[in-house]
Design a protein around this motif. Sequence first.
Motif, short mmCIF file in Angstrom:
data_model
loop_
_atom_site.label_atom_id
_atom_site.label_comp_id
_atom_site.label_asym_id
_atom_site.label_seq_id
_atom_site.Cartn_x
_atom_site.Cartn_y
_atom_site.Cartn_z
N ALA A 17 -33.78 -58.97 16.40
CA ALA A 17 -32.77 -59.36 15.40
C ALA A 17 -33.08 -60.75 14.87
N VAL A 27 -29.15 -58.52 8.86
CA VAL A 27 -29.25 -57.77 10.12
C VAL A 27 -27.87 -57.52 10.73
N LEU A 29 -26.38 -56.00 14.32
CA LEU A 29 -26.77 -55.61 15.67
C LEU A 29 -25.59 -54.96 16.36
N ILE A 121 -27.14 -62.62 10.61
CA ILE A 121 -27.02 -61.63 11.69
C ILE A 121 -25.54 -61.44 12.01
#
Lengths: 443, 443
Positions: A17, A27, A29, A121
Amino acid sequence: MEKIGIVGGGLAGSLIAVYLAKRGFEVTLYEKRPDMRLNRISAGRSINLALSERGINALRKVGLDKQVLETGIPMSGRMMHRVDGERSYQPYGKEGQAIYSVSRGLLNVKLLELADEMDNIKIVFDSDCVGANLKTGEVRLKGKDGNTFTDTFDYVIGSDGAFSAIRQEMQGRSMFNYSQTYLEHGYKELTIPAGPGNTFLLEKNCLHIWPRESFMLIALPNLDGSFTCTLFFQMNGPLSFESIDNTEKLDAFFDQYFADAKPLFEDLHGDFFNNPTGTLCTIRCYPWSSGKMTLVGDAAHAVVPFYGQGMNCSFEDCVVFDEMFDKFYPDWEQLFEAYEKSRKPNADAIADLALQNFVEMRDLVADEDFLHFKKVEHELTELYPGKFKSQYELVTFTNEPYSYAREQGARNSELVKKIIRDNLENKLNDSEFMDTLFSEYIK
Amino acid sequence: MEKIGIVGGGLAGSLIAVYLAKRGFEVTLYEKRPDMRLNRISAGRSINLALSERGINALRKVGLDKQVLETGIPMSGRMMHRVDGERSYQPYGKEGQAIYSVSRGLLNVKLLELADEMDNIKIVFDSDCVGANLKTGEVRLKGKDGNTFTDTFDYVIGSDGAFSAIRQEMQGRSMFNYSQTYLEHGYKELTIPAGPGNTFLLEKNCLHIWPRESFMLIALPNLDGSFTCTLFFQMNGPLSFESIDNTEKLDAFFDQYFADAKPLFEDLHGDFFNNPTGTLCTIRCYPWSSGKMTLVGDAAHAVVPFYGQGMNCSFEDCVVFDEMFDKFYPDWEQLFEAYEKSRKPNADAIADLALQNFVEMRDLVADEDFLHFKKVEHELTELYPGKFKSQYELVTFTNEPYSYAREQGARNSELVKKIIRDNLENKLNDSEFMDTLFSEYIK
């Protein structure tokens, strides 16, 4: 930039990631467990792991290597415990080389913290992948409330471990090769607590092994002075986890085989009868990619733990995957293909080596011929550091491909056997003579 | 008597139903397809199969052998077609020995008819197994109307083929070893129709092979005078199912490699571009039993078709399973265990032999050294019928364990190589001399 989904926030998932976020991708996750930064539950069943060069190299690329090594305990060799209590020490490599006992939970937390610092992220905990559409990039997840939801990505990385849901989707597809192979041995974790004032009750900077031919006990040091021990033992049969079914049998077993370690445990009975018995499985598959999805880490290649390379290999997957962007981006199909073609032979090699090392660890480290072999090999390592590298060194202290380590390891073995067989040990210091031998055996 | 569920009414499932009903059990057979006696759809993708001794033996036990052999066409050897159109014939065994080309659909119907005659067998069609509880014996099925229902048995046999739902349940369990391995070759069926007045356009009593090293065509005769041909060919690559993507390329390919066969096809273009391309997978697993359920046939061990043993091996499973009742009934746990322990090494052996035979069929049958080897081997077979049995003979014309056939086959190979290498062919008739050799090589 493409939207990337990562399924599984364990060690490989959280590292990849960060790599992908650094390249600018958006991204997300998904991790099935709760946030391990809030709940210090064990992030997995094995509490500590051996970190070596490949893993350190992968952490170096995101600036985490020093921090992690500071919390690790260097182990510079094996301390072998014989049945009679006598000990012998075998260094892993040259002076100064070591592998590091690190906490899986702590390492995972550090990686998640780093990921969380990055704006691109998003981490979603308590979300268990229950299925996926390899063609469309859709992932189906079950949230904490038990409801199922979906999220769709341009590309998806399955880092969801040995029992990967993403791989499960691939398995139903034609031409997908797959195998899962269990050892007849399982494992159980047992704890040797710290001594008074957090002292270590065994030598701190070693990996301890009690090799007993068909089974073995190992111990890795923890920062707090304790050791996490793992008993690798037959699951079934006359002497096995199954057969030792009461405290009398357990005491007799430890008295007979691990007499020097036994007094060090605090709650051997409780650990043995309450801790779960883990199984040991090698998983191989190919191809690793299908449609918009690919696999990294245990999802692609679960290996047995006897070379201490599971995490290191998974981290190396992330490094290689990341490097493919320089060559192939934005052609994802080529990128996936080049990644899996590059990694597959190496994943197979370390899987084989890990299985072989089980035999070596539990059996051969107590054998005189083997110790002689190791002594000659070690002398070559010390005398010719630039030229002769043992298989263990290649696997553990370099970033050479695992497949090369396996091949050169086999050639090393022939070389050392020849030296012993032909009585050439008195020539080890004759560098001209040895160079001729090396040119034949080292490629 | 116990209530037995059988999941899958293909060849193995319908045969084992009859075996179990004969022992007095109450049997329910679930089959996902419609009743094939009413709808003569193909019961599977391969239209005809090679029946040999193991299969005949299994049918003999239920009195079906003669009926089935009457509808089969004996094939007493291979007819090899070279690129230049020249042919050579290699007998499979001794005079009078043959394998039989039988229709899969017809054989399945005969077995179902026999099952249906028995009061204690209930057959339910259009019911697809979608899951099972290995511990309770519950099977979940989806009926024709799309609704799911369950049925619970004392014991369940999974005869539901290479993609078995029962095995799928086992796969999620710990310590279940499993592998699926695809060849890079796929296959496609093509038809050579009968000639005028149902005559055969190729020699009737042979298995025809066009070996072309990396690929091959085969043809088996059907009762109506037609031949079912199968092209085994790379799935992808420069010369492959993928690369031949128009009629010009197809014509050129057949002109170059199968010039003698090409004029015999009626609709080569239609067959090639409309028939599905099948894949070739070897499936291995262990254990075959869990809780109240066990596996037979392809569900336990799918093999590639190159030794013509898939059906024969599955039928032998049924024979061995049935024999276990004499020893172990009513201890089902022991019975399941003895069955799987007995069959596993043999299933592994025939899986390996089938993979090896692919190389032999497509490549070696056109090789001079190989033909020489085969000639010496055949002479030994003819001269010493009671003593020397070729691997092919052991697999095809006896009921010796497949694992023995593999081992003795390897020893035969050493023996024949020695005879050729040491120029002993002039001694083949010297029975005293040969006996000494045999005592060394035949166990």
